[in-house]
Scaffold this motif. Structure first.
Motif, short mmCIF file in Angstrom:
data_model
loop_
_atom_site.label_atom_id
_atom_site.label_comp_id
_atom_site.label_asym_id
_atom_site.label_seq_id
_atom_site.Cartn_x
_atom_site.Cartn_y
_atom_site.Cartn_z
N ALA A 25 0.82 -1.21 0.00
CA ALA A 25 0.00 0.00 0.00
C ALA A 25 0.85 1.26 0.00
O ALA A 25 0.48 2.28 -0.59
CB ALA A 25 -0.92 0.00 1.23
N ALA A 26 2.01 1.20 0.64
CA ALA A 26 2.89 2.37 0.72
C ALA A 26 3.37 2.81 -0.66
O ALA A 26 3.65 4.00 -0.87
CB ALA A 26 4.08 2.08 1.62
N THR A 27 3.44 1.88 -1.62
CA THR A 27 3.86 2.28 -2.96
C THR A 27 2.85 3.21 -3.60
O THR A 27 3.22 4.10 -4.37
CB THR A 27 4.06 1.05 -3.88
N VAL A 28 1.57 3.04 -3.27
CA VAL A 28 0.53 3.92 -3.78
C VAL A 28 0.77 5.34 -3.27
O VAL A 28 0.69 6.32 -4.04
CB VAL A 28 -0.87 3.43 -3.35
N LEU A 29 1.09 5.46 -1.99
CA LEU A 29 1.34 6.78 -1.41
C LEU A 29 2.60 7.42 -1.97
O LEU A 29 2.61 8.61 -2.31
CB LEU A 29 1.45 6.66 0.11
N THR A 30 3.66 6.63 -2.08
CA THR A 30 4.93 7.16 -2.58
C THR A 30 4.78 7.69 -4.01
O THR A 30 5.28 8.77 -4.34
CB THR A 30 6.02 6.07 -2.54
N ARG A 31 4.10 6.95 -4.86
CA ARG A 31 3.88 7.42 -6.24
C ARG A 31 3.10 8.73 -6.25
O ARG A 31 3.43 9.65 -7.02
CB ARG A 31 3.10 6.36 -7.03
#
Length: 198
Positions: free
Chosen positions: A138-144
């Motif tokens: 899920a953190a990849t969604v935020l980072t992008r």
């Protein structure tokens, strides 16, 4: 000089046997619950000797943690980069729904969740192998979204991860209503609005 035979006690842990044990454990867990499940019953259901199970795991807790971790890692695809926060959020929700497609998942998840309230060691281990990999994805969604300028760099990431994960998980586990495309579309809009407000 070696005669080509395996030393005593060094039996090969065949993948087909492990696969049979894995399937049997999840079936047994879904039907009986963690408290009533036993390694001997799993062995019988898998059609293997008890030694095949005990050779792999010293306890049913170790078996559960190991096999759940393997299942999570095997079924944790990357969220596609759609180029937008809304698209990535919807992609992440679709991944969760896909993971919960197995009808055993809801029964197992609820049962094990209750068991973690009684066993701190199990709670910690399952947090490591279930919750954290999902939060990492899920953190990849935020980072992008931060990299694209769609979300603030000082976003409260822990709260944002809760918002991304918890509503759908709770609905899948506790609600009887179907999670359909219309629901996921509405939930995506709510999550995106919430992320922009954090």
């Amino acid at each position: 000089m070696s005669n080509g035979r395996q030393p005593a006690g060094a039996a090969v842990l065949q993948e087909s046997v492990t696969a049979a044990i894995t399937s049997a454990m999840f079936d047994q867990l879904a039907e009986m619950g963690y408290a009533r499940m036993s390694m001997d019953a799993v062995a019988r259901r898998a059609g293997v000797g008890k030694a095949a199970v005990y050779r792999r795991w010293p306890s049913k807790q170790a078996m559960l943690i190991d096999l759940v971790e393997a299942a999570i890692l095997r079924n944790l695809p990357e969220v596609p980069d759609t180029g937008s926060l809304a698209g990535d959020v919807r992609g992440f929700l679709d991944v969760i729904v896909e993971q919960a497609a197995d009808p055993r998942i809801r029964r197992i998840a609820l049962d094990v969740l209750v068991e973690t309230t009684r066993t701190a060691e199990l709670a910690t281990a399952l947090n490591d192998v279930v919750a954290q990999p999902r939060r990492t994805t899920a953190a990849t969604v935020l980072t992008r979204a931060i990299d694209r300028g769609e979300l603030s760099a000082d976003l409260d990431r822990e709260l944002a991860l809760d918002l991304l994960i918890s509503p759908l998980i709770m609905r899948l586990l506790l609600a009887t209503d179907q999670v359909d495309d219309a629901y996921l579309t509405r939930l995506t809009k709510v999550i995106v609005t919430g992320l922009n407000a954090i």
